[in-house]
Design a protein around this motif. Structure first.
Motif: not given
Length: 308
Positions: A260-283
């Protein structure tokens, strides 16, 4: 836990969070997953389109994932994170019960689905009311399907659902005015267009049977597709001032590593891609876990240089 410095805290124990935890655990990091126990897909009895897990329940997949992560030393805390603050050389993570320190975090808290306010709809969410034809369409294929439009973007959903049945009724009040060319294209495929607003969804013996519209008409349907409005679940991270993606309908802005824009913070899943499915979130979770580990490796090397 106040005196413990974790390498990583993962906020959210769903598919993305557990995938990140597994990667970090395998990297021999000290990892804590804080999970409130309310995954987005908890309303569905089965998952589909998930390679190797087709038909498995979401709860079972998470149970397996948690067991796997624990085998790598990942710790779990079943509670809610209330805030995360930048404390310079670490993050201060406050949860319902205390505060702890972590060198980095992976945010995987997803979104909350705001459903249309049609009486009877919420009660069927995840069963007779569904959103993704790729996830649930095969199970209702060939039946009488309705599509409740919630915005102009629902046009895509209407056309998509037609692939699974030739008996489709589109409730179009949420689309706004439909262009004549678009209407002709829909009707050419046999899609019935109903412009009167849906006011009730009825079910018998917990099975969807009828949609009632404002003009008093009863429309027989066996399942209803609709697109809820995803609302980011990020209030706890407000103090980090994380940048959002510029495209409508997207979540946090991240790079290919999940940073993310903060050097100590990463993000994944629907908080990044709200319409993503389970395989996408897993990856995405797997990549974010590896990304945070790489950032910690660089910090470890810099610390060693300073000490030498």
């Amino acid at each position: 836990m106040t005196d413990t410095l974790y390498d990583a805290v993962i906020v959210g124990g769903g598919t993305a969070g557990l995938s990140a935890a597994q990667m970090l655990g395998r990297a021999r990091r000290r990892v804590l997953v804080i999970d409130a126990g309310a995954p987005r897909n908890r309303f569905a009895a089965h998952m589909h389109g998930v390679l190797g897990h087709d038909g498995r329940s979401p709860a079972e997949l998470l149970s397996i994932g948690r067991t796997e992560a624990e085998a790598y030393g990942v710790e779990f805390l079943d509670t809610t994170v209330t805030s995360i603050d930048d404390a310079g050389d670490h993050l201060a993570v406050t949860y319902d019960g205390g505060t702890l320190a972590a060198r980095g975090a992976v945010l995987t808290t997803g979104v909350v689905d705001d459903l249309p306010g049609v009486p009877g709809l919420r009660e069927q969410w995840g069963r007779g009311v569904i959103h993704c034809p790729y996830c649930h369409g095969f199970e209702v294929a060939g039946r009488r399907l309705g599509v409740l439009a919630t915005s102009p973007a629902s046009l895509h959903q209407i056309e998509l659902v037609r692939q699974w049945s030739d008996d489709v009724t589109a409730f179009t009040a949420g689309l706004g005015e439909i262009d004549d060319t678009v209407a002709a294209r829909l009707m050419a495929r046999g899609i019935r267009l109903v412009d009167s607003a849906m006011i009730e969804l009825r079910a018998e013996h917990d099975v969807v049977t009828t949609a009632i519209t404002a003009d008093g008409t009863a429309h027989p349907i066996d399942a209803l597709f609709t697109a809820p409005t995803p609302r980011l679940h990020l209030g706890y991270a407000a103090n980090l001032d994380l940048a959002l993606a510029s495209e409508p309908g997207e979540g946090l802005r991240v790079d290919m590593r999940g940073a993310t824009s903060h050097p100590r913070v990463f993000a994944a899943g629907n908080v990044v891609a709200p319409f993503g499915n389970v395989p996408l979130s897993m990856g995405q979770g797997s990549m974010a876990g590896a990304g945070l580990n790489a950032a910690l490796v660089m910090e470890d090397a810099a610390s060693e240089i300073l000490r030498s």
